[in-house]
Design an enzyme around this catalytic site. Structure first.
Site: not given
Length: 335
Positions: A56, A110, A236
């Site tokens: 991703d 991340r 979202d």
């Protein structure tokens, strides 16, 4: 470092009681998710080959953690940011049919994430994906799926209340749907985050739709990679969170791109070079099933249901020492 300290904060549960509650929420939620949405639990990778196109890319600027392997010379591996594309490939390779799906425990690093009450360099979520027919690539399919996930979260509120009545957060009774363009029209002088906070505070829980494409104002509401969600069929799930006086994102999800929307979004994002990657070639050739999918934050959900002020109270990660010290002084116990 950004840190919010709520006044008179009381976590209600001890650290050991919190650990017990975390396990209960995670075990119970994933069983409910699998049962209600017809999803099978499968194993998933921590890293993928950089050249596969399966990682991703998030907003396109975040740096994945990269390394080499002694047994695979000349190749670069990347720790996943999420499994958005890998899951669709898995559904294809494992022979899942329309109406069937999978979920997995996804763990990621991340490295470019900022440190604050909501964000950690360690990501843990339930990544899920389900095969649908081409005819089901509709707004109604998306909304029905969102309502189902909201129902599962509301059920979890009641389950947690039975075991930890002193600690559970009361959630709104319903979820409201609104598009990013409607939000910009409503609050034209506000930033994207300010708009999210205003609408979520007013309504309690919203599903903010159509994220990634440019709005009338010339900018997208938020960044979205061009090669997994269809920007017209995504969104979202946001809950209002009093402790931090802001919207708390629990899930990002959507109906995935087909051949047409992938080509269009790659062009808009100036990422047409990705067409030559193995995953993208399969998708453009119509070899992958139509799917809907997303991620549901495990720590975020625990944080929401247990009404915690910092994500570090429900997951073990790395935090700056000054943040740990400030939290210690204010009754926020970071794991």
């Amino acid at each position: 470092m950004k840190l919010i300290i709520p006044e008179h904060y009381d976590p209600k549960l001890s650290v050991r009681e919190t650990q017990e509650a975390i396990k209960y929420i995670r075990d119970t939620f994933q069983k409910e998710l699998g049962k209600e949405m017809n999803l099978e639990r499968i194993s998933a990778p921590l890293f993928v080959n950089k050249n596969s196109g399966l990682n991703d890319n998030l907003n396109g600027v975040e740096r994945p953690v990269q390394f080499d392997l002694l047994g695979v010379p000349g190749q670069t591996m990347e720790v996943v940011h999420s499994l958005a594309k890998w899951k669709r490939m898995a559904l294809h390779e494992y022979g899942f049919l329309p109406g069937e799906g999978l979920y997995t425990n996804m763990n990621a690093i991340r490295r470019d994430e900022e440190f604050d009450n909501l964000h950690s360099c360690y990501v843990d979520q339930w990544d899920w994906e389900k095969v649908i027919t081409r005819e089901d690539r509709t707004l109604e399919t998306l909304k029905d799926t969102v309502r189902n996930i909201f129902k599962i979260i509301k059920h979890m509120e009641h389950e947690v209340w039975y075991k930890y009545p002193q600690a559970v957060k009361q959630l709104p009774e319903d979820i409201t749907f609104i598009t990013s363009q409607e939000l910009e029209d409503r609050y034209p002088d506000k930033s994207s985050k300010e708009r999210e906070n205003l609408i979520t505070k007013e309504l309690g829980c919203v599903f903010l739709m159509k994220i990634g494409d440019k709005l009338k104002g010339g900018e997208p509401h938020d960044g979205r990679a061009p090669d997994y969600d269809d920007w017209q069929l995504n969104g979202d799930i946001l809950f209002w969170f009093d402790h931090l006086d802001c919207a708390l994102e629990i899930s990002s999800m959507g109906i995935r791109v087909d051949e047409t929307s992938l080509a269009d979004q790659l062009k808009k994002a100036d990422c047409e070079d990705r067409k030559d990657l193995p995953y993208h070639k399969m998708l453009l050739n119509g070899e992958l099933p139509c799917t809907i999918g997303g991620g549901i934050g495990q720590s975020r959900l625990c944080m929401l249901l247990l009404d915690r002020a910092h994500v570090g109270e429900v997951q073990a990660s790395i935090w700056p020492e000054e943040m740990r010290e400030a939290c210690r002084k204010n009754n926020i116990f970071l794991l």
